[in-house]
Design an enzyme around this catalytic site. Structure first.
Site, PDB file in Angstrom:
ATOM      1  N   LYS A  31       0.900  -1.051  -0.093  1.00  0.00           N
ATOM      2  CA  LYS A  31       0.159   0.105   0.016  1.00  0.00           C
ATOM      3  C   LYS A  31       0.872   1.375   0.020  1.00  0.00           C
ATOM      4  O   LYS A  31       0.446   2.358  -0.075  1.00  0.00           O
ATOM      5  CB  LYS A  31      -1.134  -0.063   1.102  1.00  0.00           C
ATOM      6  CG  LYS A  31      -2.040  -0.958   0.955  1.00  0.00           C
ATOM      7  CD  LYS A  31      -3.084  -1.102   2.054  1.00  0.00           C
ATOM      8  CE  LYS A  31      -4.146  -2.165   1.918  1.00  0.00           C
ATOM      9  NZ  LYS A  31      -3.685  -3.481   2.602  1.00  0.00           N
TER      10      LYS A  31
HETATM   11  C1  LIG Z   1      -4.214  -4.478   2.011  1.00  0.00           C
HETATM   12  C2  LIG Z   1      -3.797  -5.895   1.843  1.00  0.00           C
HETATM   13  C3  LIG Z   1      -4.252  -6.787   1.340  1.00  0.00           C
HETATM   14  C4  LIG Z   1      -5.410  -6.707   0.426  1.00  0.00           C
HETATM   15  O1  LIG Z   1      -5.329  -5.836  -0.499  1.00  0.00           O
HETATM   16  P1  LIG Z   1      -6.604  -5.393  -1.331  1.00  0.00           P
HETATM   17  O2  LIG Z   1      -6.333  -4.218  -2.262  1.00  0.00           O
HETATM   18  O3  LIG Z   1      -7.746  -4.793  -0.237  1.00  0.00           O
HETATM   19  O4  LIG Z   1      -7.629  -6.342  -1.850  1.00  0.00           O
HETATM   20  C5  LIG Z   1      -3.541  -8.142   1.438  1.00  0.00           C
HETATM   21  N1  LIG Z   1      -2.338  -8.324   1.954  1.00  0.00           N
HETATM   22  C6  LIG Z   1      -1.866  -7.282   2.718  1.00  0.00           C
HETATM   23  C7  LIG Z   1      -0.418  -7.360   3.550  1.00  0.00           C
HETATM   24  C8  LIG Z   1      -2.507  -6.097   2.674  1.00  0.00           C
HETATM   25  O5  LIG Z   1      -1.823  -4.941   3.415  1.00  0.00           O
END
Ligand SMILES: *Cc1c(COP(=O)(O)O)cnc(C)c1O
Length: 435
Positions: free
Chosen positions: A107
């Site tokens: 993210k």
């Molecule tokens: C946010 C996150 C996900 C899921 O991603 P999405 O875009 O919400 O489907 C998976 N793994 C980790 C480590 C995350 O931080």
């Protein structure tokens, strides 16, 4: 480029409005009005381009009409400031390691991009109002957004997280920063946090009082830039001699922002064969593909907690992207789901057989890919977080010591500061109006 709402009851928005508002007036998600296409020349030469050049070309396709070119290049360069390597785990199975950024999770890409985009609109258009970013987190979003936005002038960030629902390391990453970052500890689960954020956007009085936006993957400036690294992954596989059309991509999914950005890339011409959504026990999408009926439910807590989402917000975008046709979705995407026990088993097996240490999210991706990959295919799964982010879990399950990277250690030395809040909207609204 204009953006329309998936609920089709809101006016078209400019990019600036879509980024500053997050969610459309009718509670729908913004979608680009056109799918920009990428030139055959770019797609053909991709394998020789750097991550930052690929990012820029894809960014220009989406945002080139709305953001000045040199500024856009700078935004992309400042976003992609860490490597995103593709690592071979075993024959024909690769991990796309998205965890080399500041908070060790994927993210970071979207959060950094969005922060710089808001800053751009503030300067380029002389709009001096403070933008308030509300973000609900089950752990990783909060840290990435808080760090991506830390110290960005003209932006205040409120991170809402479920009390007792995030790991101590995650909590440190957004409660110890201070400055323009406020952490709010909600007496509820992640879905309650998300509901509070959604209600805030719909509240007339609050919106009159302050500019509110979201940094969850409902925001176009957060999820679209995630498509950059899928292009880069394919470029890396092409360099290894694979053909994009034999590539299967497996995405551990929660709110489905990450998978959705891959699907946008694919629709824009990125060669890929098919996609797999890997779920934990929060299996709403898995059940949807089986029954054809979308039935959200409350989230349940699992060891892959960043995927504990019972009503994934980006489902609306996927549905829209495939013309609201479940068979078209099924033709391109399959889904698998795993219990905590299966996730644990996978982490141990992978470590023993390959030496690769998976975090619980990546473990869902690895297993789903391994179980469904055919002989004539090559695949990559997203390793969405560094195993050290889920250190206690990984160590307990694998019995293997995971060192804490320096970047994480630095966070853990700060002092936790957060504001407690009930899960009812009036309490939250009061809090926002008071701060
Ligand atoms: C946010 C996150 C996900 C899921 O991603 P999405 O875009 O919400 O489907 C998976 N793994 C980790 C480590 C995350 O931080």
């Amino acid at each position: 480029m204009f953006y329309y709402s998936t609920n089709a009851q809101a006016p078209l928005a400019t990019l600036k409005k879509a980024v500053q508002k997050g969610l459309a007036e009718d509670r729908g998600l913004y979608m680009p009005q056109r799918l920009p296409s990428l030139s055959a020349q770019f797609l053909g030469s991709m394998k020789n381009l750097s991550l930052s050049e690929i990012g820029f070309q894809v960014a220009r396709a989406f945002f080139g009409e709305d953001v000045e070119e040199t500024a856009l290049r700078r935004i992309v360069d400042e976003t992609l400031c860490f490597p995103i390597p593709l690592r071979e785990v075993e024959k024909n199975i690769y991990a796309l390691e998205l965890f080399h950024g500041p908070t060790l999770a994927f993210k970071d890409v979207g959060a950094r991009f969005m922060a710089r985009m808001l800053q751009y609109f503030r300067h380029a258009e002389g709009d001096g109002r403070t933008v308030n970013v509300l973000v609900a987190t089950s752990g990783d979003t909060g840290s990435a957004v808080a760090n991506g936005f830390l110290g960005v002038e003209g932006v205040r960030v409120f991170v809402l997280y479920p009390k007792g629902g995030v790991s101590p390391i995650q909590e440190c990453q957004f409660t110890t920063l201070g400055k323009n970052i406020t952490a709010i500890e909600v007496d509820g689960v992640f879905d309650d946090c998300q509901a509070l954020v959604k209600s805030a956007f719909m509240d007339a009085e609050l919106n009159q009082h302050m500019v509110l936006t979201s940094a969850n993957s409902i925001n176009v400036a957060r999820f679209l830039p995630q498509s950059f690294y899928y292009f880069h992954a394919i470029a890396q596989l092409q360099q290894l001699g694979f053909d994009g059309n034999e590539v299967v991509c497996c995405v551990p999914s929660g709110n489905f922002g990450n998978l959705c950005s891959a699907l946008f890339g694919h629709k824009m011409g990125l060669p890929m064969k098919r996609f797999i959504a890997a779920n934990n026990e929060n299996d709403t999408f898995f059940r949807y593909l089986q029954s054809g009926v979308y039935e959200p439910k409350h989230s349940v807590a699992t060891i892959a907690n960043a995927m504990d989402v019972g009503d994934p917000s980006n489902f609306a975008r996927i549905y829209e992207l495939y013309g609201k046709d479940v068979d078209a979705i099924r033709a391109n995407i399959s889904a698998l789901r795993y219990s905590d026990e299966e996730i644990s088993e996978t982490m141990c097996q992978c470590m023993q057989q390959t030496g690769y240490i998976l975090d619980p999210h990546g473990a869902c991706g690895y297993r789903a890919l391994k179980e469904s990959l055919r002989r004539d295919e090559v695949g990559f799964f997203l390793e969405t977080a560094h195993p050290a982010k889920f250190r206690d879990t990984v160590q307990r399950i694998t019995g293997h010591e995971v060192p804490i990277p320096e970047r994480l250690q630095a966070f853990m030395q700060g002092t936790k500061q957060s504001i407690a809040c009930q899960k009812d909207f009036e309490a939250f609204k009061d809090l926002l109006l008071r701060t």
